[in-house]
Design a protein around this motif. Structure first.
Motif, PDB file in Angstrom:
ATOM      1  N   ILE A   1     -60.862  -8.686  31.589  1.00 31.85           N
ATOM      2  CA  ILE A   1     -59.496  -9.638  31.305  1.00 31.85           C
ATOM      3  C   ILE A   1     -59.520 -10.745  30.785  1.00 31.85           C
ATOM      4  O   ILE A   1     -60.392 -11.427  31.222  1.00 31.85           O
ATOM      5  CB  ILE A   1     -58.632  -9.408  33.149  1.00 31.85           C
ATOM      6  CG1 ILE A   1     -58.533  -8.004  33.664  1.00 31.85           C
ATOM      7  CG2 ILE A   1     -57.987 -10.441  33.456  1.00 31.85           C
ATOM      8  CD1 ILE A   1     -58.522  -8.123  35.072  1.00 31.85           C
ATOM      9  N   GLY A   2     -58.861 -10.713  29.767  1.00 32.49           N
ATOM     10  CA  GLY A   2     -58.847 -12.091  29.197  1.00 32.49           C
ATOM     11  C   GLY A   2     -57.626 -13.266  29.168  1.00 32.49           C
ATOM     12  O   GLY A   2     -56.772 -12.232  29.973  1.00 32.49           O
ATOM     13  N   PHE A   3     -57.611 -14.327  29.163  1.00 39.10           N
ATOM     14  CA  PHE A   3     -56.422 -14.931  29.212  1.00 39.10           C
ATOM     15  C   PHE A   3     -56.774 -16.180  27.790  1.00 39.10           C
ATOM     16  O   PHE A   3     -57.965 -16.395  27.665  1.00 39.10           O
ATOM     17  CB  PHE A   3     -56.900 -16.043  30.352  1.00 39.10           C
ATOM     18  CG  PHE A   3     -55.031 -17.409  30.576  1.00 39.10           C
ATOM     19  CD1 PHE A   3     -54.058 -16.680  30.373  1.00 39.10           C
ATOM     20  CD2 PHE A   3     -55.529 -18.556  31.071  1.00 39.10           C
ATOM     21  CE1 PHE A   3     -52.616 -17.064  30.422  1.00 39.10           C
ATOM     22  CE2 PHE A   3     -54.083 -19.220  30.839  1.00 39.10           C
ATOM     23  CZ  PHE A   3     -52.903 -18.680  30.638  1.00 39.10           C
ATOM     24  N   ASP A   4     -55.771 -15.612  27.124  1.00 43.05           N
ATOM     25  CA  ASP A   4     -55.847 -17.075  25.724  1.00 43.05           C
ATOM     26  C   ASP A   4     -55.090 -17.824  26.013  1.00 43.05           C
ATOM     27  O   ASP A   4     -54.709 -18.716  25.390  1.00 43.05           O
ATOM     28  CB  ASP A   4     -54.789 -16.053  24.931  1.00 43.05           C
ATOM     29  CG  ASP A   4     -54.102 -15.764  25.529  1.00 43.05           C
ATOM     30  OD1 ASP A   4     -52.685 -16.520  26.022  1.00 43.05           O
ATOM     31  OD2 ASP A   4     -53.281 -14.834  23.251  1.00 43.05           O
TER      32      ASP A   4
ATOM     33  N   LYS B   1     -53.982 -10.396  28.914  1.00 45.73           N
ATOM     34  CA  LYS B   1     -54.790  -9.282  27.996  1.00 45.73           C
ATOM     35  C   LYS B   1     -56.118  -8.441  29.106  1.00 45.73           C
ATOM     36  O   LYS B   1     -56.842  -8.906  29.252  1.00 45.73           O
ATOM     37  CB  LYS B   1     -54.759  -9.556  26.129  1.00 45.73           C
ATOM     38  CG  LYS B   1     -54.207 -10.580  26.064  1.00 45.73           C
ATOM     39  CD  LYS B   1     -54.252 -10.737  24.677  1.00 45.73           C
ATOM     40  CE  LYS B   1     -53.541 -11.362  23.560  1.00 45.73           C
ATOM     41  NZ  LYS B   1     -53.035 -12.019  22.538  1.00 45.73           N
ATOM     42  N   ILE B   2     -55.779  -7.004  28.334  1.00 49.21           N
ATOM     43  CA  ILE B   2     -57.358  -6.473  28.378  1.00 49.21           C
ATOM     44  C   ILE B   2     -57.466  -6.149  27.257  1.00 49.21           C
ATOM     45  O   ILE B   2     -56.800  -5.678  26.285  1.00 49.21           O
ATOM     46  CB  ILE B   2     -56.445  -5.286  29.544  1.00 49.21           C
ATOM     47  CG1 ILE B   2     -55.460  -5.193  30.455  1.00 49.21           C
ATOM     48  CG2 ILE B   2     -57.734  -4.357  29.345  1.00 49.21           C
ATOM     49  CD1 ILE B   2     -56.164  -6.219  31.670  1.00 49.21           C
ATOM     50  N   LEU B   3     -59.287  -6.229  27.126  1.00 50.20           N
ATOM     51  CA  LEU B   3     -60.473  -5.288  25.996  1.00 50.20           C
ATOM     52  C   LEU B   3     -59.991  -4.681  26.519  1.00 50.20           C
ATOM     53  O   LEU B   3     -60.769  -3.320  27.304  1.00 50.20           O
ATOM     54  CB  LEU B   3     -61.139  -6.481  26.021  1.00 50.20           C
ATOM     55  CG  LEU B   3     -61.762  -5.656  24.727  1.00 50.20           C
ATOM     56  CD1 LEU B   3     -61.002  -6.536  23.693  1.00 50.20           C
ATOM     57  CD2 LEU B   3     -63.344  -6.582  24.798  1.00 50.20           C
ATOM     58  N   LEU B   4     -58.922  -3.539  25.134  1.00 56.46           N
ATOM     59  CA  LEU B   4     -59.503  -1.751  25.287  1.00 56.46           C
ATOM     60  C   LEU B   4     -60.666  -1.250  24.155  1.00 56.46           C
ATOM     61  O   LEU B   4     -60.693  -2.321  23.368  1.00 56.46           O
ATOM     62  CB  LEU B   4     -58.509  -1.378  24.950  1.00 56.46           C
ATOM     63  CG  LEU B   4     -57.499  -1.202  26.100  1.00 56.46           C
ATOM     64  CD1 LEU B   4     -55.964  -0.657  26.466  1.00 56.46           C
ATOM     65  CD2 LEU B   4     -58.275  -1.005  27.727  1.00 56.46           C
TER      66      LEU B   4
ATOM     67  N   PRO C   1     -51.615  -7.948  25.713  1.00 64.27           N
ATOM     68  CA  PRO C   1     -51.253  -7.601  26.693  1.00 64.27           C
ATOM     69  C   PRO C   1     -50.892  -6.851  27.883  1.00 64.27           C
ATOM     70  O   PRO C   1     -51.025  -5.190  27.200  1.00 64.27           O
ATOM     71  CB  PRO C   1     -49.989  -8.269  25.622  1.00 64.27           C
ATOM     72  CG  PRO C   1     -50.095  -7.902  24.532  1.00 64.27           C
ATOM     73  CD  PRO C   1     -51.345  -6.845  24.057  1.00 64.27           C
ATOM     74  N   ILE C   2     -50.924  -7.712  28.918  1.00 62.12           N
ATOM     75  CA  ILE C   2     -50.770  -6.207  30.472  1.00 62.12           C
ATOM     76  C   ILE C   2     -50.057  -5.626  30.089  1.00 62.12           C
ATOM     77  O   ILE C   2     -50.093  -4.575  30.756  1.00 62.12           O
ATOM     78  CB  ILE C   2     -51.275  -6.896  31.244  1.00 62.12           C
ATOM     79  CG1 ILE C   2     -49.630  -8.087  31.775  1.00 62.12           C
ATOM     80  CG2 ILE C   2     -52.832  -7.792  31.859  1.00 62.12           C
ATOM     81  CD1 ILE C   2     -50.645  -9.172  33.287  1.00 62.12           C
TER      82      ILE C   2
END
Length: 229
Positions: free
Chosen positions: A18-21, A26-29, A118-119
């Protein structure tokens, strides 16, 4: 010596990154590199080797698939439905990673076409990976009311508007900005910098840092800044 009359099965680890920009979560896939579901979108996952712990496996797989190292990783839950993987019986242990997207953007390799989503705009995922993400977000919301875990998503210096955006995005609710700012600034949880961020307005917003020592002593106080449902 082995336990008799017991069926062998595989153990995998899957990491929800899980990241926040600064504006949204957002989720990294990645695109899965082998069958079944080859080239379909997937969480970062792989099998645990014979001589490694679950934590070691999670760190190794994350490094191999994305190049990410030394990030926040927390074990969350196990998924073990008999038919969750169509090839073999696989028990999956999930981990949650929290990172500041801007800090790690250059570190992520592209061998498996890693991409941030984005989630609320995730593609169709393999197996039970959507269920894994839902559980991770639910647990993150719970932890965020009691612990400074969300600060793992921020750079060392951040503004109050960034902090508000981060909490609003996770809880999908609007926060009383003036009330939030007043409470958190009176809490001694933040250390004010002399520098301002003027990217959004001429007046700018002061940068702050988390006072980790104060927070550890008063970690439950973050709950007082969030809206009551």
């Amino acid at each position: 010596m082995k336990y008799s009359n017991q069926e062998r099965m595989l153990v995998a680890v899957d990491s929800i990154i899980i990241g926040f920009d600064g504006n949204e979560y957002k989720i990294l896939l990645i695109q899965r590199g082998f069958a079944p579901e080859k080239e379909k979108w997937s969480l970062m996952g792989g099998f645990v080797q014979k001589n490694e712990s679950l934590d070691d496996a999670a760190s190794r797989i994350l490094d191999q698939l994305t190049g990410l190292k030394n990030v926040y990783l927390e074990q969350l839950h196990s998924f073990g439905k008999p038919n969750r993987d169509p090839i073999e019986r696989v028990i999956a242990v999930t981990y949650m990673a929290l990172i500041d997207i801007q800090q790690y953007e250059q570190q992520i390799n592209n061998d498996f076409h890693a991409r941030w989503f984005p989630i609320n705009q995730l593609p169709k995922l393999i197996f039970d990976h959507e269920e894994m993400i839902d559980m991770a977000l639910m647990k993150l919301r719970y932890k965020a009311t009691l612990h400074p875990v969300l600060f793992e998503l921020l750079p060392d210096k951040f503004t109050i508007p960034q902090l508000i955006t981060m909490y609003e995005g996770l809880f999908a609710t609007e926060i009383d900005k003036r009330n939030f700012s007043r409470k958190i600034l009176s809490s001694d949880l933040l250390i004010k910098e002399n520098e301002k961020d003027k990217s959004s307005s001429k007046r700018g917003a002061f940068y702050f840092r988390l006072n980790r020592e104060t927070y550890k002593k008063n970690f439950q106080r973050i709950h007082n800044f969030l809206p009551k449902n």
